[in-house]
Design a protein around this motif. Structure first.
Motif, PDB file in Angstrom:
ATOM      1  N   THR A   1       0.863  -1.369  -0.091  1.00 11.61           N
ATOM      2  CA  THR A   1       0.087  -0.032  -0.012  1.00 11.61           C
ATOM      3  C   THR A   1       0.864   1.159   0.001  1.00 11.61           C
ATOM      4  OG1 THR A   1      -2.024  -1.040   1.141  1.00 11.61           O
ATOM      5  CG2 THR A   1      -1.687   1.458   1.310  1.00 11.61           C
ATOM      6  N   ALA A   2       0.480   2.298  -0.787  1.00  6.21           N
ATOM      7  CA  ALA A   2       1.069   3.497  -0.884  1.00  6.21           C
ATOM      8  C   ALA A   2      -0.059   4.342  -0.683  1.00  6.21           C
ATOM      9  CB  ALA A   2       1.756   3.886  -2.224  1.00  6.21           C
ATOM     10  N   GLU A   3       0.134   5.406   0.347  1.00  2.18           N
ATOM     11  CA  GLU A   3      -0.876   6.369   0.909  1.00  2.18           C
ATOM     12  C   GLU A   3      -0.549   7.674   1.131  1.00  2.18           C
ATOM     13  OE1 GLU A   3      -4.484   4.715   3.095  1.00  2.18           O
ATOM     14  OE2 GLU A   3      -3.984   6.168   4.587  1.00  2.18           O
ATOM     15  N   ALA A   4      -1.154   8.753   0.993  1.00  4.78           N
ATOM     16  CA  ALA A   4      -0.774   9.977   1.496  1.00  4.78           C
ATOM     17  C   ALA A   4      -2.283  10.758   2.174  1.00  4.78           C
ATOM     18  CB  ALA A   4      -0.483  10.870   0.313  1.00  4.78           C
ATOM     19  N   GLN A   5      -1.725  11.147   3.466  1.00  6.82           N
ATOM     20  CA  GLN A   5      -2.754  11.769   4.114  1.00  6.82           C
ATOM     21  C   GLN A   5      -2.486  13.072   4.248  1.00  6.82           C
ATOM     22  OE1 GLN A   5      -2.538   9.402   7.754  1.00  6.82           O
ATOM     23  NE2 GLN A   5      -2.945   7.577   6.999  1.00  6.82           N
ATOM     24  N   PHE A   6      -3.543  13.663   4.322  1.00 13.10           N
ATOM     25  CA  PHE A   6      -3.551  15.307   4.575  1.00 13.10           C
ATOM     26  C   PHE A   6      -4.570  16.170   5.165  1.00 13.10           C
ATOM     27  CE2 PHE A   6      -5.013  13.759   0.278  1.00 13.10           C
ATOM     28  CZ  PHE A   6      -6.422  14.083   0.213  1.00 13.10           C
ATOM     29  N   PRO A   7      -4.417  17.124   5.496  1.00 13.69           N
ATOM     30  CA  PRO A   7      -5.661  17.830   6.361  1.00 13.69           C
ATOM     31  C   PRO A   7      -6.767  18.318   5.284  1.00 13.69           C
ATOM     32  CG  PRO A   7      -3.514  18.774   6.889  1.00 13.69           C
ATOM     33  CD  PRO A   7      -3.308  17.882   5.748  1.00 13.69           C
ATOM     34  N   LEU A   8      -7.998  18.313   5.628  1.00 10.97           N
ATOM     35  CA  LEU A   8      -9.127  18.760   4.565  1.00 10.97           C
ATOM     36  C   LEU A   8      -9.216  20.168   4.956  1.00 10.97           C
ATOM     37  CD1 LEU A   8     -11.650  15.892   5.317  1.00 10.97           C
ATOM     38  CD2 LEU A   8     -10.183  16.171   3.401  1.00 10.97           C
ATOM     39  N   PRO A   9      -9.175  20.958   3.627  1.00 13.79           N
ATOM     40  CA  PRO A   9      -9.300  22.424   3.744  1.00 13.79           C
ATOM     41  C   PRO A   9     -10.663  22.707   4.197  1.00 13.79           C
ATOM     42  CG  PRO A   9      -9.423  21.470   1.304  1.00 13.79           C
ATOM     43  CD  PRO A   9      -8.918  20.446   2.175  1.00 13.79           C
ATOM     44  N   LEU A  10     -10.942  23.861   4.598  1.00  8.09           N
ATOM     45  CA  LEU A  10     -12.214  24.451   5.068  1.00  8.09           C
ATOM     46  C   LEU A  10     -12.898  23.581   6.147  1.00  8.09           C
ATOM     47  CD1 LEU A  10     -13.600  25.527   1.673  1.00  8.09           C
ATOM     48  CD2 LEU A  10     -12.151  26.872   3.462  1.00  8.09           C
ATOM     49  N   VAL A  11     -11.985  22.604   6.830  1.00 11.05           N
ATOM     50  CA  VAL A  11     -12.833  21.818   7.798  1.00 11.05           C
ATOM     51  C   VAL A  11     -11.829  22.009   9.156  1.00 11.05           C
ATOM     52  CG1 VAL A  11     -13.150  19.432   8.844  1.00 11.05           C
ATOM     53  CG2 VAL A  11     -13.478  19.996   6.272  1.00 11.05           C
ATOM     54  N   PRO A  12     -12.425  22.316  10.291  1.00  8.96           N
ATOM     55  CA  PRO A  12     -11.807  22.562  11.746  1.00  8.96           C
ATOM     56  C   PRO A  12     -10.991  21.281  11.984  1.00  8.96           C
ATOM     57  CG  PRO A  12     -14.041  23.484  11.654  1.00  8.96           C
ATOM     58  CD  PRO A  12     -13.854  22.608  10.262  1.00  8.96           C
ATOM     59  N   ASP A  13      -9.755  21.708  12.268  1.00  8.14           N
ATOM     60  CA  ASP A  13      -8.695  20.585  12.796  1.00  8.14           C
ATOM     61  C   ASP A  13      -9.318  19.867  13.861  1.00  8.14           C
ATOM     62  OD1 ASP A  13      -7.997  23.152  13.670  1.00  8.14           O
ATOM     63  OD2 ASP A  13      -6.906  21.577  15.046  1.00  8.14           O
ATOM     64  N   SER A  14     -10.015  20.588  14.741  1.00  8.28           N
ATOM     65  CA  SER A  14     -10.499  19.866  16.003  1.00  8.28           C
ATOM     66  C   SER A  14     -11.463  18.875  15.817  1.00  8.28           C
ATOM     67  CB  SER A  14     -11.232  21.088  16.832  1.00  8.28           C
ATOM     68  OG  SER A  14     -12.100  21.767  16.243  1.00  8.28           O
ATOM     69  N   LEU A  15     -12.063  18.763  14.653  1.00 13.59           N
ATOM     70  CA  LEU A  15     -13.099  17.819  14.342  1.00 13.59           C
ATOM     71  C   LEU A  15     -12.374  16.509  13.968  1.00 13.59           C
ATOM     72  CD1 LEU A  15     -15.589  19.405  11.858  1.00 13.59           C
ATOM     73  CD2 LEU A  15     -15.933  18.829  14.396  1.00 13.59           C
ATOM     74  N   GLY A  16     -10.994  16.330  13.741  1.00 16.59           N
ATOM     75  CA  GLY A  16     -10.009  15.284  13.738  1.00 16.59           C
ATOM     76  C   GLY A  16     -10.545  14.526  12.289  1.00 16.59           C
ATOM     77  N   LEU A  17     -10.738  15.255  11.395  1.00 15.95           N
ATOM     78  CA  LEU A  17     -11.041  14.676   9.804  1.00 15.95           C
ATOM     79  C   LEU A  17      -9.650  15.101   9.180  1.00 15.95           C
ATOM     80  CD1 LEU A  17     -14.562  15.972   9.265  1.00 15.95           C
ATOM     81  CD2 LEU A  17     -13.904  13.561   9.526  1.00 15.95           C
ATOM     82  N   LYS A  18      -9.494  13.900   8.434  1.00 16.02           N
ATOM     83  CA  LYS A  18      -8.437  13.994   7.376  1.00 16.02           C
ATOM     84  C   LYS A  18      -8.686  13.335   6.344  1.00 16.02           C
ATOM     85  CE  LYS A  18      -4.162  14.509  10.079  1.00 16.02           C
ATOM     86  NZ  LYS A  18      -2.734  13.887  10.350  1.00 16.02           N
ATOM     87  N   GLY A  19      -8.194  13.557   4.936  1.00 20.50           N
ATOM     88  CA  GLY A  19      -8.392  12.876   3.795  1.00 20.50           C
ATOM     89  C   GLY A  19      -7.140  12.117   3.373  1.00 20.50           C
ATOM     90  N   ALA A  20      -7.215  11.293   2.282  1.00 24.15           N
ATOM     91  CA  ALA A  20      -6.137  10.268   1.963  1.00 24.15           C
ATOM     92  C   ALA A  20      -6.402   9.917   0.664  1.00 24.15           C
ATOM     93  CB  ALA A  20      -5.942   9.162   2.967  1.00 24.15           C
ATOM     94  N   VAL A  21      -5.378   9.808  -0.036  1.00 25.38           N
ATOM     95  CA  VAL A  21      -5.376   9.031  -1.484  1.00 25.38           C
ATOM     96  C   VAL A  21      -4.503   7.696  -1.168  1.00 25.38           C
ATOM     97  CG1 VAL A  21      -6.110  11.019  -2.775  1.00 25.38           C
ATOM     98  CG2 VAL A  21      -3.891  10.341  -2.458  1.00 25.38           C
ATOM     99  N   PHE A  22      -4.795   6.584  -1.882  1.00 23.94           N
ATOM    100  CA  PHE A  22      -3.941   5.284  -1.670  1.00 23.94           C
ATOM    101  C   PHE A  22      -4.056   4.746  -3.150  1.00 23.94           C
ATOM    102  CE2 PHE A  22      -8.263   4.292  -0.786  1.00 23.94           C
ATOM    103  CZ  PHE A  22      -8.571   3.207  -1.206  1.00 23.94           C
ATOM    104  N   ALA A  23      -2.984   3.660  -3.176  1.00 25.26           N
ATOM    105  CA  ALA A  23      -2.762   2.633  -4.323  1.00 25.26           C
ATOM    106  C   ALA A  23      -2.714   1.449  -3.564  1.00 25.26           C
ATOM    107  CB  ALA A  23      -1.833   3.255  -5.233  1.00 25.26           C
ATOM    108  N   ASP A  24      -3.399   0.268  -3.646  1.00 23.73           N
ATOM    109  CA  ASP A  24      -3.205  -0.963  -3.024  1.00 23.73           C
ATOM    110  C   ASP A  24      -2.798  -2.078  -4.316  1.00 23.73           C
ATOM    111  OD1 ASP A  24      -3.817   0.266  -0.701  1.00 23.73           O
ATOM    112  OD2 ASP A  24      -5.937  -1.015  -0.687  1.00 23.73           O
ATOM    113  N   ALA A  25      -2.079  -2.828  -3.820  1.00 19.61           N
ATOM    114  CA  ALA A  25      -1.834  -4.004  -4.786  1.00 19.61           C
ATOM    115  C   ALA A  25      -1.596  -5.322  -3.919  1.00 19.61           C
ATOM    116  CB  ALA A  25      -0.434  -3.894  -5.455  1.00 19.61           C
ATOM    117  N   ALA A  26      -2.099  -6.503  -4.379  1.00 22.24           N
ATOM    118  CA  ALA A  26      -1.901  -7.708  -3.485  1.00 22.24           C
ATOM    119  C   ALA A  26      -2.244  -8.901  -4.334  1.00 22.24           C
ATOM    120  CB  ALA A  26      -3.079  -7.623  -2.602  1.00 22.24           C
ATOM    121  N   THR A  27      -1.869 -10.110  -4.023  1.00 26.04           N
ATOM    122  CA  THR A  27      -2.060 -11.505  -4.646  1.00 26.04           C
ATOM    123  C   THR A  27      -2.274 -12.200  -3.454  1.00 26.04           C
ATOM    124  OG1 THR A  27      -1.197 -12.996  -6.264  1.00 26.04           O
ATOM    125  CG2 THR A  27       0.545 -12.087  -4.512  1.00 26.04           C
TER     126      THR A  27
END
Length: 790
Positions: free
Chosen positions: A702-728
């Motif tokens: 898995t490769a993932e990047a996590q980042f704060p969500l713009p316009l969302v108060p940080d005190s809410l504890g929300l974040k966004g992420a994009v990812f790519a998975d590979a498995a067999t």
């Protein structure tokens, strides 16, 4: 603070009463007595007392009839009577040959009544006040207790609470004390401002501190409470944050909170000065001790030239060098870092000097403030004891261990001189906090129809980190959803046989109701854990469980234990369920490597585990299972708080005796790859071409990047992420496997996630799109559930 306030109140009462004695009738009589060298009385007359008998008062006065007395004797008698705490006023007057002692007794408290309180219970408020039933009453104590109650409400975020104290006269010098409380509304934190920050934005700095601004979920998190102590702790957290990122000149110029009384809101402001960012220059070691090879201990240095300066790296190096030198027999060795700043090139060269320190021994270790935690629980965190050489580094390491226990709100370690010049007392002051926890949570999973854990689920648990003050951990939990039930009991002794070895057990029962079959598993685990280094630890365990499988009513309407002809289930499942109860008896060993900076919100470090399990110590299972997973976190953009993670994992099961059963094989889950249903990839049953039977081997990344969500108060504890998975997932020796479906075929998916640090635990919503898949794979785009990072 409370004790200090009580002391001031007592002194004020004494001064007031003494002032009354010094005026009026007593002043005249005192002058008359002072005019003579001595006086004699034939009797002592006590007046005004109701509860205290005459003999007791005469004894405290200390003047005997027929014996000479003077002003000093009267003064001492007055002080002794006031010292009893029983009298509001004392007057002594000589009338002829009689010494008249007049007293006004304090009223006796009959009841202490709290009115208007809902947020704090009577029992808790009773502990905060000094006025008690059957105790004495004073106006000063009433005022002090009113302030104590206000402070108690301030501690829970209600700074506008008001308290009015009054008394109800019951006659016979008895009173009821009534505190009328208006709890008010919660005092919110409207905003947290930073002034002077350039390297990091305010959002990133808000994550460093514990004080949070109020939001719609604050009533659950309870992290928007203002206190001076928390503000001071936040200052220290900011210093550590900047010092560990190269800003060695950082300082907090000011921090304060301004209360808007009309809105009942605080605005918290930090004014800081970041300074320049430094890198390490030359890092060297010099020693004045014979037998210390500076080249050999150089491997312990936690930093290299050119790296960003970090106070933590310096601190870790000091600890590592001290431990090594002490182990070589230099009990009084002292490691001192000496920094040389190059302001032009913005580098800091560090020289670690190893010298012989002062020969000081620990005469005594004194522990204070632990009303619940046993002394030995605190003492065992120290690698030194009475009679050992005093070493400041070892003491600070023990202090960090105590703080890491999470039993105390504060830990302070200090020294005081002992009985000899080379002796010291080690004084450990702790402030205990609640270590019990009751939690209840809910979740929702969008797993496919073949899963028993889909839909809404709830879980509740009661845990205690410091069971009976012995430092033991115990947890009882229960939970489940429409088609599942889970029950568990866990117990851990962190210092087994007096050594830093953890021992414990887990008992569990799980039931699952799938579409075509049901399962019940009951089991227990006995485990031992041992630290190897600061980052590496190991655990060995014995595991025993019994699994029972049966067809659901959908597949077995008459309940005879045989699948109905129309049941839509593959032949492999029919054969496995028909085998009935299955017992596993195994031993397992796990290696854990952990350098994560923050387990709740990781931004750097590695978390890796490798487990080997052998089943075959009796029971039906006979196999060796190997699994491993490693996750690496790295901050890509410090100011924007963008964090990347790379994760790889794998597993392999080897048959060692009896053939592997269907339920022995690895099955897919969101921890392996997202975008596919649980048990939705891998070898399939040839009978229907859709039931996935699992595999003997899997690999995933898995490769993932996590980042704060713009316009969302940080005190809410929300974040966004994009990812790519590979498995067999491949390999299966069951005869029902469709030809070619057990080959090593890779799957891949990409997607986006929403992460929420909720009051119920870390949750995440994933949307994944498979980009590489097989025809028999079952796709599932959405997944909502508990976020498992490690």
């Amino acid at each position: 603070m409370k004790a200090g306030r009580h002391f001031v109140s007592a002194v004020s009462a004494l001064a007031l009463s003494t002032g009354l004695v010094a005026s009026g009738a007593f002043a005249v009589q005192f002058a008359a007595v002072a005019a003579a060298e001595a006086a004699v009385v034939s009797s002592i007359d006590v007046r005004g007392n109701r509860r205290v008998d005459d003999a007791t008062i005469r004894e405290y006065v200390g003047i005997q009839p027929g014996r000479n007395f003077g002003p000093v004797d009267i003064d001492e008698g007055v002080k002794r009577l006031f010292g009893t705490g029983l009298f509001a006023d004392v007057r002594i007057n000589q009338v002829g040959s009689t010494l008249v002692v007049e007293v006004d007794e304090y009223a006796i408290v009959n009841q202490v009544i709290f009115q208007g309180n809902k947020k704090i219970k009577d029992a808790n408020l009773s502990q905060a006040v000094q006025l008690k039933p059957r105790g004495t009453y004073s106006d000063a104590a009433l005022e002090a207790d009113s302030e104590s109650i206000r402070q108690a409400y301030s501690a829970i975020g209600r700074d506008d609470a008001t308290v009015s104290g009054r008394t109800i006269d019951l006659g016979d010098n008895r009173v009821n004390v009534v505190f009328e409380i208006n709890e008010g509304d919660r005092t919110k934190i409207a905003a947290i401002n930073f002034v002077g920050n350039n390297a990091f934005n305010a959002r990133r700095l808000k994550e460093v501190i514990t004080t949070k601004s109020s939001n719609v979920l604050s009533f659950l998190f309870r992290d928007d409470l203002y206190s001076e102590d928390r503000l001071r702790a936040d200052e220290e957290a900011l210093r550590r944050f900047y010092y560990n990122r190269g800003y060695a000149d950082f300082r907090v110029i000011s921090s304060y909170a301004e209360l808007d009384e009309t809105r009942n809101e605080y605005t918290v402001s930090f004014t800081i000065e970041e300074g320049e960012r430094y890198t390490f220059g030359d890092v060297t070691i010099e020693s004045t001790l014979d037998g210390i090879d500076t080249a050999s201990v150089g491997r312990l240095i936690e930093s290299e030239k050119g790296e960003v300066y970090s106070a933590k790296a310096v601190e870790d190096t000091i600890i590592a060098l001290t431990e090594t030198v002490v182990d070589k027999g230099y009990a009084f060795a002292q490691v001192t870092p000496r920094g040389d700043r190059d302001f032009e090139n913005r580098t800091i060269s560090v020289t670690y000097s190893i010298d012989q320190g002062a020969r000081t021994y620990i005469e005594r270790i004194e522990i204070r403030g632990n009303s619940r935690t046993r002394d030995y629980v605190i003492r065992r965190e120290f690698d030194i004891s009475e009679g050992d050489a005093f070493n400041q580094v070892m003491v600070q390491r023990a202090k960090r261990r105590l703080e890491g226990l999470n039993y105390f709100t504060s830990v302070n370690v200090s020294t005081v001189p002992g009985s000899q010049p080379d002796q010291v007392y080690l004084v450990i002051d702790v402030v205990e906090k609640s270590t019990g926890e009751f939690s209840i949570g809910a979740g929702y999973s969008t797993s496919g129809e073949t899963s028993a854990t889909g839909g809404i689920s709830v879980e509740g648990s009661i845990s205690e980190r410091n069971f009976l003050g012995r430092g033991q951990y115990i947890k009882v939990s229960a939970g489940g959803g429409k088609n599942s039930r889970d029950y568990g009991l866990s117990f851990t002794e962190p210092y087994f046989l007096g050594r830093r070895i953890s021992a414990g057990f887990d008992v569990f029962r799980r039931t699952r109701n799938y579409t075509n079959y049901n399962s019940e598993e009951t089991g227990a685990t006995v485990r031992l854990g041992l630290p190897i280094t600061r980052a590496l630890s190991t655990q060995v365990a014995y595991n025993y469980s019994v699994q029972e499988y049966s067809f659901s009513s959908r597949c077995d309407e008459d309940g005879n234990g045989v699948a109905d002809p129309g049941c839509d289930i593959g032949s492999a499942y029919i054969d496995a369920i028909a085998q009935g109860a299955w017992t596993k008896s195994s031993v397992s060993g796990t290696l854990l490597f952990n350098t994560i900076d923050n387990m709740n919100n990781p931004r750097s470090g590695i978390y890796a585990t490798f487990t080997g399990e052998y089943a075959g110590l009796g029971g039906d299972a006979e196999w060796v299972k190997l699994t491993g997973r490693a996750t690496y976190y790295h901050t890509l953009l410090e100011e924007q708080d963008v964090v990347a993670l790379l994760s790889v994992g794998g597993g392999h099961i080897i048959e060692t005796g009896a053939p592997l059963r269907l339920f022995d094989y690895f099955q897919n889950s969101t921890r392996i790859i997202r975008g596919f249903e649980s048990s939705g990839i891998g070898p399939v049953d040839s009978a229907n071409g859709k039931d996935h039977l699992g595999g003997t081997t899997y690999f995933n990344a898995t490769a993932e990047a996590q980042f704060p969500l713009p316009l969302v108060p940080d005190s809410l504890g929300l974040k966004g992420a994009v990812f790519a998975d590979a498995a067999t997932l491949y390999g299966n020796s069951l005869t029902q496997v469709a030809a070619g479906s057990d080959a090593m075929n890779w799957r891949a998916s990409v997607g986006a996630s929403l992460l929420w640090a909720s009051p119920f635990g870390p949750l995440r919503v994933d949307y994944a799109v498979p980009v590489v898949k097989e025809e028999t794979d079952q796709v599932q785009h959405f997944n909502i559930g508990i976020s498992t990072r490690f």
